[in-house]
Design a protein around this motif. Structure first.
Motif, PDB file in Angstrom:
ATOM      1  N   ALA A 120      33.511  47.812  48.198  1.00 29.60           N
ATOM      2  CA  ALA A 120      33.642  48.753  49.314  1.00 29.60           C
ATOM      3  C   ALA A 120      34.701  48.259  50.304  1.00 29.60           C
ATOM      4  CB  ALA A 120      32.303  48.941  50.012  1.00 29.60           C
ATOM      5  N   ASN A 121      34.773  46.956  50.503  1.00 29.73           N
ATOM      6  CA  ASN A 121      35.744  46.382  51.434  1.00 29.73           C
ATOM      7  C   ASN A 121      37.143  46.233  50.838  1.00 29.73           C
ATOM      8  OD1 ASN A 121      33.863  46.121  53.489  1.00 29.73           O
ATOM      9  ND2 ASN A 121      33.261  44.067  52.845  1.00 29.73           N
ATOM     10  N   CYS A 122      37.246  46.255  49.506  1.00 29.31           N
ATOM     11  CA  CYS A 122      38.522  45.935  48.861  1.00 29.31           C
ATOM     12  C   CYS A 122      39.165  47.093  48.097  1.00 29.31           C
ATOM     13  CB  CYS A 122      38.310  44.774  47.889  1.00 29.31           C
ATOM     14  SG  CYS A 122      37.743  43.259  48.676  1.00 29.31           S
ATOM     15  N   VAL A 123      38.439  48.153  47.851  1.00 33.99           N
ATOM     16  CA  VAL A 123      38.926  49.219  46.977  1.00 33.99           C
ATOM     17  C   VAL A 123      40.244  49.825  47.463  1.00 33.99           C
ATOM     18  CG1 VAL A 123      37.642  51.135  48.020  1.00 33.99           C
ATOM     19  CG2 VAL A 123      38.189  51.161  45.561  1.00 33.99           C
ATOM     20  N   ALA A 124      40.495  49.849  48.749  1.00 31.35           N
ATOM     21  CA  ALA A 124      41.736  50.419  49.274  1.00 31.35           C
ATOM     22  C   ALA A 124      42.966  49.637  48.803  1.00 31.35           C
ATOM     23  CB  ALA A 124      41.695  50.463  50.800  1.00 31.35           C
ATOM     24  N   LEU A 125      42.789  48.393  48.375  1.00 26.93           N
ATOM     25  CA  LEU A 125      43.904  47.565  47.905  1.00 26.93           C
ATOM     26  C   LEU A 125      44.220  47.793  46.433  1.00 26.93           C
ATOM     27  CD1 LEU A 125      42.880  44.221  49.636  1.00 26.93           C
ATOM     28  CD2 LEU A 125      44.671  45.815  50.351  1.00 26.93           C
ATOM     29  N   ALA A 126      43.409  48.605  45.765  1.00 24.11           N
ATOM     30  CA  ALA A 126      43.584  48.819  44.330  1.00 24.11           C
ATOM     31  C   ALA A 126      44.783  49.705  44.047  1.00 24.11           C
ATOM     32  CB  ALA A 126      42.322  49.443  43.742  1.00 24.11           C
ATOM     33  N   PRO A 127      45.435  49.451  42.906  1.00 22.63           N
ATOM     34  CA  PRO A 127      46.462  50.396  42.484  1.00 22.63           C
ATOM     35  C   PRO A 127      45.770  51.697  42.089  1.00 22.63           C
ATOM     36  CG  PRO A 127      46.043  48.763  40.776  1.00 22.63           C
ATOM     37  CD  PRO A 127      45.231  48.368  41.987  1.00 22.63           C
ATOM     38  N   GLY A 128      46.492  52.663  41.590  1.00 22.36           N
ATOM     39  CA  GLY A 128      45.895  53.956  41.243  1.00 22.36           C
ATOM     40  C   GLY A 128      44.619  53.848  40.447  1.00 22.36           C
ATOM     41  N   LYS A 129      44.590  52.967  39.465  1.00 21.87           N
ATOM     42  CA  LYS A 129      43.399  52.774  38.630  1.00 21.87           C
ATOM     43  C   LYS A 129      42.870  51.362  38.876  1.00 21.87           C
ATOM     44  CE  LYS A 129      41.870  52.712  33.852  1.00 21.87           C
ATOM     45  NZ  LYS A 129      42.283  52.656  32.452  1.00 21.87           N
ATOM     46  N   LEU A 130      41.558  51.245  39.071  1.00 24.00           N
ATOM     47  CA  LEU A 130      40.975  49.922  39.296  1.00 24.00           C
ATOM     48  C   LEU A 130      41.043  49.100  38.007  1.00 24.00           C
ATOM     49  CD1 LEU A 130      37.880  50.919  41.423  1.00 24.00           C
ATOM     50  CD2 LEU A 130      39.818  49.563  42.184  1.00 24.00           C
ATOM     51  N   PRO A 131      41.511  47.866  38.101  1.00 21.22           N
ATOM     52  CA  PRO A 131      41.648  47.025  36.911  1.00 21.22           C
ATOM     53  C   PRO A 131      40.321  46.358  36.528  1.00 21.22           C
ATOM     54  CG  PRO A 131      42.330  45.792  38.822  1.00 21.22           C
ATOM     55  CD  PRO A 131      42.003  47.193  39.304  1.00 21.22           C
ATOM     56  N   ALA A 132      40.196  46.035  35.258  1.00 18.32           N
ATOM     57  CA  ALA A 132      39.082  45.183  34.830  1.00 18.32           C
ATOM     58  C   ALA A 132      39.420  43.756  35.272  1.00 18.32           C
ATOM     59  CB  ALA A 132      38.916  45.245  33.323  1.00 18.32           C
ATOM     60  N   PHE A 133      38.389  42.999  35.667  1.00 20.30           N
ATOM     61  CA  PHE A 133      38.624  41.620  36.070  1.00 20.30           C
ATOM     62  C   PHE A 133      37.321  40.842  35.997  1.00 20.30           C
ATOM     63  CE2 PHE A 133      37.669  43.933  39.981  1.00 20.30           C
ATOM     64  CZ  PHE A 133      36.753  43.120  40.628  1.00 20.30           C
ATOM     65  N   THR A 134      37.466  39.528  36.027  1.00 21.42           N
ATOM     66  CA  THR A 134      36.317  38.628  36.041  1.00 21.42           C
ATOM     67  C   THR A 134      36.535  37.581  37.127  1.00 21.42           C
ATOM     68  OG1 THR A 134      35.935  38.934  33.678  1.00 21.42           O
ATOM     69  CG2 THR A 134      34.934  36.990  34.685  1.00 21.42           C
ATOM     70  N   ILE A 135      35.478  37.325  37.866  1.00 21.90           N
ATOM     71  CA  ILE A 135      35.478  36.275  38.888  1.00 21.90           C
ATOM     72  C   ILE A 135      34.331  35.326  38.565  1.00 21.90           C
ATOM     73  CG2 ILE A 135      35.088  35.763  41.341  1.00 21.90           C
ATOM     74  CD1 ILE A 135      36.417  38.500  41.926  1.00 21.90           C
ATOM     75  N   VAL A 136      34.595  34.041  38.610  1.00 19.47           N
ATOM     76  CA  VAL A 136      33.575  33.017  38.381  1.00 19.47           C
ATOM     77  C   VAL A 136      33.383  32.250  39.677  1.00 19.47           C
ATOM     78  CG1 VAL A 136      32.924  30.958  37.060  1.00 19.47           C
ATOM     79  CG2 VAL A 136      34.244  32.784  35.954  1.00 19.47           C
ATOM     80  N   LEU A 137      32.130  32.031  40.033  1.00 17.87           N
ATOM     81  CA  LEU A 137      31.809  31.216  41.207  1.00 17.87           C
ATOM     82  C   LEU A 137      31.038  29.977  40.778  1.00 17.87           C
ATOM     83  CD1 LEU A 137      30.474  33.888  43.748  1.00 17.87           C
ATOM     84  CD2 LEU A 137      32.796  32.968  43.564  1.00 17.87           C
ATOM     85  N   LYS A 138      31.350  28.875  41.400  1.00 15.60           N
ATOM     86  CA  LYS A 138      30.544  27.658  41.280  1.00 15.60           C
ATOM     87  C   LYS A 138      29.716  27.592  42.549  1.00 15.60           C
ATOM     88  CE  LYS A 138      31.379  22.779  41.692  1.00 15.60           C
ATOM     89  NZ  LYS A 138      32.384  21.722  41.522  1.00 15.60           N
TER      90      LYS A 138
END
Length: 122
Positions: A55-73
């Motif tokens: 919700a806080n970041c979607v405005a930064l997306a290009p036309g189509k939202l990309p697939a991605f993975t984030i890992v946290l320790k």
């Protein structure tokens, strides 16, 4: 001299930065080892954090939202110590930053790795 060189090489290996692929393998292993109830609680806390992050970041997306993975320790209290991502788009960097600020329910293990695998379907 040989022992000193071996010790130096070993100490460098121990502090070498972890690559994304290695962090993801650790996350898969940690998550697979959770009891069903703990895993469900973790997924709920991840879901809440991911929805807020997007919700806080979607405005930064290009036309189509990309697939991605984030890992946290995570530390034993469920707060991020370190993070990795497999995509460098601004929306993904933003999501990583937001997810690092979350608090996640784990089994209390110190240095618990967890992942957010995100894809979007039309």
């Amino acid at each position: 001299m040989k022992i000193l060189v071996q010790t130096l090489l070993l100490s460098q290996a121990l502090v070498a930065p972890l690559e994304f692929s290695d962090a993801l393998k650790l996350a898969d292993k940690n998550e697979a080892g959770l009891e069903a109830g703990v895993k469900s609680t973790l997924v709920q806390s991840q879901d809440t954090a991911l929805h807020a992050a997007m919700a806080n970041c979607v405005a930064l997306a290009p036309g189509k939202l990309p697939a991605f993975t984030i890992v946290l320790k995570l530390d034993a209290s469920g707060h991020a110590l370190q993070s990795w991502r497999n995509n460098d788009l601004p929306v993904v960097r933003c999501a990583e930053r937001e997810l690092r600020n979350g608090s996640y329910k784990t089994n209390g293990q110190d240095e618990f790795y967890t992942s957010f695998v995100v894809s979007f379907t039309p």
